[in-house]
Design a protein around this motif. Structure first.
Motif, PDB file in Angstrom:
ATOM      1  N   GLY A 156      -5.540  59.312  23.184  1.00 40.36           N
ATOM      2  CA  GLY A 156      -4.800  59.380  21.237  1.00 40.36           C
ATOM      3  C   GLY A 156      -5.679  60.011  20.620  1.00 40.36           C
ATOM      4  N   GLN A 157      -6.765  59.871  21.438  1.00 46.39           N
ATOM      5  CA  GLN A 157      -8.289  59.990  20.215  1.00 46.39           C
ATOM      6  C   GLN A 157     -10.071  60.401  20.689  1.00 46.39           C
ATOM      7  OE1 GLN A 157     -11.382  56.314  22.024  1.00 46.39           O
ATOM      8  NE2 GLN A 157      -9.069  55.717  21.148  1.00 46.39           N
ATOM      9  N   VAL A 158     -10.212  60.775  19.936  1.00 39.83           N
ATOM     10  CA  VAL A 158     -11.702  62.044  20.830  1.00 39.83           C
ATOM     11  C   VAL A 158     -12.800  61.672  20.630  1.00 39.83           C
ATOM     12  CG1 VAL A 158     -10.633  63.599  19.306  1.00 39.83           C
ATOM     13  CG2 VAL A 158     -12.322  64.373  21.233  1.00 39.83           C
ATOM     14  N   LYS A 159     -14.213  62.065  21.028  1.00 41.61           N
ATOM     15  CA  LYS A 159     -15.047  61.486  20.786  1.00 41.61           C
ATOM     16  C   LYS A 159     -16.021  62.338  20.062  1.00 41.61           C
ATOM     17  CE  LYS A 159     -19.786  59.275  21.311  1.00 41.61           C
ATOM     18  NZ  LYS A 159     -20.267  59.928  21.501  1.00 41.61           N
ATOM     19  N   LEU A 160     -16.467  62.910  18.369  1.00 42.41           N
ATOM     20  CA  LEU A 160     -16.775  63.957  18.692  1.00 42.41           C
ATOM     21  C   LEU A 160     -18.728  63.517  18.370  1.00 42.41           C
ATOM     22  CD1 LEU A 160     -14.231  65.312  15.753  1.00 42.41           C
ATOM     23  CD2 LEU A 160     -14.542  65.416  18.089  1.00 42.41           C
ATOM     24  N   LEU A 166     -15.377  69.050  15.843  1.00 45.87           N
ATOM     25  CA  LEU A 166     -14.628  69.365  15.001  1.00 45.87           C
ATOM     26  C   LEU A 166     -12.793  69.935  15.609  1.00 45.87           C
ATOM     27  CD1 LEU A 166     -15.662  69.987  11.654  1.00 45.87           C
ATOM     28  CD2 LEU A 166     -14.487  67.663  12.597  1.00 45.87           C
ATOM     29  N   GLU A 167     -12.974  71.289  16.331  1.00 45.84           N
ATOM     30  CA  GLU A 167     -11.777  71.682  17.025  1.00 45.84           C
ATOM     31  C   GLU A 167     -10.952  70.867  17.815  1.00 45.84           C
ATOM     32  OE1 GLU A 167      -8.617  74.105  15.615  1.00 45.84           O
ATOM     33  OE2 GLU A 167     -10.129  74.645  15.063  1.00 45.84           O
ATOM     34  N   GLU A 168     -11.848  70.071  18.665  1.00 48.02           N
ATOM     35  CA  GLU A 168     -11.754  69.348  20.303  1.00 48.02           C
ATOM     36  C   GLU A 168     -10.070  68.241  19.560  1.00 48.02           C
ATOM     37  OE1 GLU A 168     -14.537  67.441  22.607  1.00 48.02           O
ATOM     38  OE2 GLU A 168     -15.222  69.590  22.205  1.00 48.02           O
ATOM     39  N   ALA A 169     -10.055  67.998  17.721  1.00 49.26           N
ATOM     40  CA  ALA A 169      -9.612  66.844  17.120  1.00 49.26           C
ATOM     41  C   ALA A 169      -8.233  67.401  17.038  1.00 49.26           C
ATOM     42  CB  ALA A 169     -10.470  66.226  16.161  1.00 49.26           C
ATOM     43  N   SER A 170      -8.339  68.900  16.457  1.00 52.52           N
ATOM     44  CA  SER A 170      -6.810  68.892  16.074  1.00 52.52           C
ATOM     45  C   SER A 170      -5.758  69.177  16.697  1.00 52.52           C
ATOM     46  CB  SER A 170      -6.984  71.371  15.750  1.00 52.52           C
ATOM     47  OG  SER A 170      -7.315  72.084  17.027  1.00 52.52           O
TER      48      SER A 170
END
Length: 373
Positions: A156-160, A166-170
């Protein structure tokens, strides 16, 4: 303050390993145990006097639990808040429901930590991906985007690292609102387990240093290998949070130690915690015995560490090599939780090793082929 006495029944919502170890501690003191869990023969159900098999939000099951229990506690925070709130109106639940509401939602949790005066990393909250895009410059990069609800062990998380990512968090927003935290370079993660009763008496367990593998806790090292001023900051922050939340029971406060020796709070868990399992053997009071004392209205005991110790998690892939080699390690305290199936990366148990030399024992663990990736 209500006092629950041996012979009375403690109800536990959740039948996993934390409920099991809670129940074992309670039964040692002469209490009866009732457990509510969706799965029959759960780890806690195996040692309970009364086993109620139903979903956590089943009104009839909660009603049954309230009728058979003199006090009710819970083993994890991802239970039905509304059901727990209604339960507090007809049963004795000294921890209340608000702590669950706060810690179920990272946005609420961060806000309450800030209100307590404890330090957190800069963060923003966003209900939609478009809102995240609009606000992201407030914290910059690198940052970590996390769902407000759910998510554990790195899920439930992603490092940017840049705007281009950013699109990886959509996709996270399909589940819930999110927070984005500024990534803070840290040297170590530590955890403070603070326990408090209704009279406001509180104690912290000796502070653990936590080592993770694949986003899952691998080892807890006690005492944490940090300066004394870090330990003082950590205890003070945990005390602020516990007091602000009017804690009853147990709160695990996970925090990062920064390169300058300061701390920031990462997250909270309103129950006994994996990093406190070492206390069963290594302290004069375990986190589970102290939790039972707190919710039953007993005076708390000041924790003491008998010896430096290391707790190592046993995941599904470790069970077979561990059990094959038990005879080689007579000084290891082995706990297996009674789970039916040993799945890869599933927490199946833990080992605690009390030692005169942390470094030598860490090397012994590293050289063992039990925990090889």
């Amino acid at each position: 303050m209500k006092t629950i006495l041996p012979g009375q029944t403690i109800g536990i919502i959740g039948g996993g390993q934390l409920g099991r170890m809670m129940g074992v501690a309670a039964k040692e003191a002469g209490f009866r145990i009732a457990v509510l869990d969706p799965t029959t023969d759960s780890p806690c159900g195996q040692i309970a006097d009364i086993e109620i098999v139903a979903p956590y939000n089943d009104e009839h099951a909660l009603e049954e639990l309230s009728k058979v229990s003199d006090v009710i506690t819970f083993e994890f925070e991802n239970i039905d808040y509304e059901g727990l709130k209604r339960l507090t109106e007809k049963a004795y639940v000294p921890q209340g429901a608000e702590l669950v509401r706060i810690t179920q939602n990272r946005i609420n949790e961060k806000a309450e930590i800030q209100k307590s005066g404890a330090p957190v990393a800069p963060y923003i909250a966003a209900d939609t991906f478009d809102e995240l895009v609009q606000k992201i410059d407030q914290i910059g990069f690198p940052c970590i985007v996390k769902t407000a609800f759910g998510g554990y062990d790195g899920k439930g998380q992603v490092k940017l690292d840049s705007k281009e990512q950013l699109e990886e968090a959509s996709g996270l927003f399909t589940h819930s609102s999110c927070i984005a935290e500024a990534f803070v370079p840290f040297e170590k993660e530590i955890s403070v387990i603070i326990q408090r009763n209704l009279a406001g008496e509180s104690y912290c367990l000796p502070i653990a240093e936590n080592i993770h593998k694949h986003h899952i806790l691998h080892e807890s090292i006690v005492p944490a290998r940090v300066d004394s001023n870090v330990l003082q900051q950590a205890e003070k922050a945990a005390e602020k949070i516990a007091s602000h939340l009017e804690l009853v029971g147990t709160l695990a406060v996970e925090m990062f130690v920064l390169t300058d020796g300061k701390i920031v709070i990462n997250e909270l868990a309103p129950r006994p915690h994996n990093s406190g399992h070492y206390s069963i053997e290594a302290c004069n009071i375990s986190q589970f015995h102290q939790h039972i004392r707190a919710v039953c209205g007993w005076p708390l005991r000041k924790p003491k560490l008998w010896a430096p110790s290391i707790m190592v998690n046993v995941l599904g892939e470790h069970v077979e090599p561990l059990t094959e080699r038990i005879a080689n390690y007579p000084d290891w305290s082995i706990h297996l939780y009674g789970k039916a199936e040993a799945k890869e990366k599933r927490k199946m148990g833990h080992v605690t090793i009390m030692t005169e030399s942390l470094e030598d024992t860490l090397q012994e663990i590293e050289q063992s082929d039990i925990w090889k990736d």
